[in-house]
Each structure stands twice: as structure tokens, then as C-alpha cells.
Design a protein around this motif. Structure first.
Motif, mmCIF file in Angstrom:
data_model
loop_
_atom_site.group_PDB
_atom_site.id
_atom_site.type_symbol
_atom_site.label_atom_id
_atom_site.label_comp_id
_atom_site.label_asym_id
_atom_site.label_seq_id
_atom_site.Cartn_x
_atom_site.Cartn_y
_atom_site.Cartn_z
ATOM 1 N N LEU A 22 0.816 -1.210 0.000
ATOM 2 C CA LEU A 22 0.000 0.000 0.000
ATOM 3 C C LEU A 22 0.853 1.265 0.000
ATOM 4 C CD1 LEU A 22 -2.754 -1.090 2.518
ATOM 5 C CD2 LEU A 22 -2.921 -0.968 0.033
ATOM 6 N N LEU A 23 2.127 1.138 0.330
ATOM 7 C CA LEU A 23 3.030 2.292 0.299
ATOM 8 C C LEU A 23 3.450 2.645 -1.120
ATOM 9 C CD1 LEU A 23 5.285 1.433 3.373
ATOM 10 C CD2 LEU A 23 3.365 3.035 3.259
ATOM 11 N N GLY A 24 3.089 1.825 -2.089
ATOM 12 C CA GLY A 24 3.362 2.142 -3.493
ATOM 13 C C GLY A 24 4.625 1.518 -4.024
ATOM 14 N N ALA A 25 4.778 0.235 -3.853
ATOM 15 C CA ALA A 25 5.997 -0.454 -4.283
ATOM 16 C C ALA A 25 5.893 -1.067 -5.671
ATOM 17 C CB ALA A 25 6.369 -1.527 -3.263
ATOM 18 N N VAL A 28 5.822 -5.013 -6.382
ATOM 19 C CA VAL A 28 6.931 -5.901 -6.031
ATOM 20 C C VAL A 28 6.649 -6.589 -4.702
ATOM 21 C CG1 VAL A 28 9.378 -5.997 -5.448
ATOM 22 C CG2 VAL A 28 8.626 -4.590 -7.357
ATOM 23 N N LEU A 29 6.251 -5.828 -3.686
ATOM 24 C CA LEU A 29 5.994 -6.424 -2.378
ATOM 25 C C LEU A 29 4.788 -7.351 -2.407
ATOM 26 C CD1 LEU A 29 6.753 -3.420 -0.007
ATOM 27 C CD2 LEU A 29 8.172 -5.409 -0.515
ATOM 28 N N LEU A 30 3.805 -7.035 -3.227
ATOM 29 C CA LEU A 30 2.659 -7.929 -3.354
ATOM 30 C C LEU A 30 3.090 -9.260 -3.971
ATOM 31 C CD1 LEU A 30 -0.368 -8.288 -2.951
ATOM 32 C CD2 LEU A 30 -0.699 -7.381 -5.251
ATOM 33 N N ALA A 31 3.948 -9.208 -4.979
ATOM 34 C CA ALA A 31 4.455 -10.437 -5.589
ATOM 35 C C ALA A 31 5.276 -11.238 -4.587
ATOM 36 C CB ALA A 31 5.297 -10.104 -6.818
ATOM 37 N N LEU A 32 6.067 -10.558 -3.772
ATOM 38 C CA LEU A 32 6.849 -11.263 -2.753
ATOM 39 C C LEU A 32 5.937 -11.843 -1.672
ATOM 40 C CD1 LEU A 32 9.920 -8.884 -2.394
ATOM 41 C CD2 LEU A 32 9.821 -11.101 -3.546
ATOM 42 N N GLY A 33 4.850 -11.139 -1.367
ATOM 43 C CA GLY A 33 3.892 -11.668 -0.407
ATOM 44 C C GLY A 33 3.222 -12.937 -0.907
ATOM 45 N N VAL A 34 2.852 -12.943 -2.181
ATOM 46 C CA VAL A 34 2.260 -14.149 -2.764
ATOM 47 C C VAL A 34 3.305 -15.266 -2.811
ATOM 48 C CG1 VAL A 34 1.201 -15.120 -4.850
ATOM 49 C CG2 VAL A 34 0.546 -12.842 -4.053
ATOM 50 N N SER A 35 4.556 -14.901 -3.056
ATOM 51 C CA SER A 35 5.635 -15.897 -3.045
ATOM 52 C C SER A 35 5.810 -16.498 -1.654
ATOM 53 C CB SER A 35 6.948 -15.271 -3.495
ATOM 54 O OG SER A 35 6.844 -14.793 -4.806
ATOM 55 N N ALA A 36 5.620 -15.682 -0.619
ATOM 56 C CA ALA A 36 5.704 -16.197 0.755
ATOM 57 C C ALA A 36 4.623 -17.231 1.005
ATOM 58 C CB ALA A 36 5.608 -15.051 1.750
ATOM 59 N N LEU A 37 3.494 -17.100 0.321
ATOM 60 C CA LEU A 37 2.463 -18.131 0.448
ATOM 61 C C LEU A 37 2.942 -19.465 -0.126
ATOM 62 C CD1 LEU A 37 -0.776 -16.119 -0.411
ATOM 63 C CD2 LEU A 37 0.051 -16.843 1.838
ATOM 64 N N GLY A 38 3.859 -19.399 -1.108
ATOM 65 C CA GLY A 38 4.483 -20.635 -1.602
ATOM 66 C C GLY A 38 5.303 -21.302 -0.507
ATOM 67 N N GLY A 39 5.963 -20.496 0.313
ATOM 68 C CA GLY A 39 6.685 -21.045 1.461
ATOM 69 C C GLY A 39 5.733 -21.632 2.485
ATOM 70 N N ARG A 69 5.595 -6.354 -14.811
ATOM 71 C CA ARG A 69 5.533 -6.083 -16.260
ATOM 72 C C ARG A 69 4.164 -6.330 -16.882
ATOM 73 N NH1 ARG A 69 11.254 -8.747 -17.671
ATOM 74 N NH2 ARG A 69 12.536 -7.050 -16.901
ATOM 75 N N LYS A 70 3.372 -7.214 -16.317
ATOM 76 C CA LYS A 70 2.093 -7.562 -16.941
ATOM 77 C C LYS A 70 0.891 -7.025 -16.165
ATOM 78 C CE LYS A 70 3.921 -9.955 -20.249
ATOM 79 N NZ LYS A 70 3.977 -9.411 -21.573
ATOM 80 N N ILE A 71 0.828 -7.291 -14.885
ATOM 81 C CA ILE A 71 -0.362 -6.934 -14.117
ATOM 82 C C ILE A 71 -0.384 -5.456 -13.765
ATOM 83 C CG2 ILE A 71 -1.611 -7.359 -11.963
ATOM 84 C CD1 ILE A 71 -0.564 -10.272 -12.144
ATOM 85 N N HIS A 72 0.733 -4.905 -13.312
ATOM 86 C CA HIS A 72 0.770 -3.496 -12.902
ATOM 87 C C HIS A 72 0.410 -2.552 -14.048
ATOM 88 C CE1 HIS A 72 2.906 0.343 -11.862
ATOM 89 N NE2 HIS A 72 2.087 0.204 -10.849
#
Length: 158
Positions: A22-25, A28-39, A69-72
Motif C-alpha cells: 500500500l506504500l506504493g511499491a 513488487v511487495l505484493l508479488a513477494l507476499g504471494v511468493s511467501a504463500l508458496g513457502g 511487467r504484466k499486471i501493474h
């Protein structure tokens, strides 16, 4: 109270990263958050820490470029935007209205601004004009031919 399982920690990390987005990244942080769900998934399936980290790294390598590159770009507005005077409104078509005090004005992005006419005869309420520039809070406009208005234009109309 029972301690936190590994998957709990991954889900908490995913929520924190998604919240920080929400800080405007730029997603990138949203993608890393979804990646953490993979963990979290790997931990829930009983994988060791090394396999959890590898699953996060692989999903991050796939999701970060995909999100950025695609969603944003897909979610960005198609029309120029910005604060008044930033140049985003230049070239847009607007309708003349009668503003406060009975003077001609135009509505830009939902706000009413006084206008300065770049023509011989001043416009009447309801006329369509093209925004030339903005000087302070005054919008400088020029006349638009009736053919341009009837055919449509590549500029945004109000």
C-alpha cells in the motif's frame, strides 16, 4: 498456548508484505507476499526450511516480473492524470459552465476552474473547448470546431 507453525510465519510474512504494498511499491511487495504463500504451502506439506526457501525463491522469480511487467501496467489508468497544471489536462476537451459568481468556467477532474479564452468571442455555457494550458488556477482554453466535436476526438471529453 501452542507455538507458531512454520506455515503461520510464512502467512504472517505474506500479509505484512501485502500490507506494505500500500506504500506504493509497484507490485513488487505484493508479488513477494504471494511468493511467501508458496513457502507456507511448502511448510504445510512438511518440507524442511531449505525447501521452503527454494519454493519462495522460485515463485518470486516467476511472480515479480509477472506482476511488475504484466499486471501493474494493466491496472494503470488509460488516460493521463495528475494535479491541475501538471500538463496532463492539456489537449482535453471540456464543456463551459457558469461558475461561481456567474462567470464562465470549466470543470476539470470534477473541480471547477475559471477560464481564460484564447479566441475572439467568449464561449457560452455548454460550448465545447480545448484546454491549452493552466496558469495558476485559471484554465486557458481555445475554441473547438463543431466538426471536431461531432466526429469525436482522440482527446478525453468531459
Amino acid at each position: 498456548m501452542v507455538g507458531l507453525a512454520a506455515w503461520h510465519i510464512w502467512v504472517i510474512l505474506a500479509l505484512i508484505l501485502a500490507g506494505l504494498e500500500l506504500l506504493g511499491a509497484q507490485f513488487v511487495l505484493l508479488a513477494l507476499g504471494v511468493s511467501a504463500l508458496g513457502g507456507a504451502l511448502a511448510a504445510g506439506l512438511g518440507a524442511g526450511l531449505n525447501l521452503q526457501l527454494i519454493s519462495v525463491a522460485i515463485t518470486a522469480l516467476v511472480l515479480v516480473p509477472l506482476f511488475v511487467r504484466k499486471i501493474h501496467p494493466y491496472l494503470l489508468p488509460r488516460t493521463p492524470y495528475g494535479t491541475l497544471g501538471s500538463g496532463a489536462e492539456t489537449g482535453q476537451l471540456a464543456k463551459v459552465i457558469i461558475g461561481n459568481g456567474g462567470k464562465p468556467a470549466v470543470r476539470v477532474s470534477g473541480n471547477e476552474y475559471p477560464l481564460r479564452w484564447e479566441g475572439e468571442t467568449p464561449p457560452a455555457a455548454g460550448d465545447t473547448v480545448r484546454i491549452v494550458s493552466v496558469e495558476g488556477i485559471t484554465v486557458c482554453v481555445e475554441p473547438v470546431s463543431k466538426e471536431t466535436v461531432s466526429k469525436g476526438s482522440d482527446t478525453k471529453t468531459p
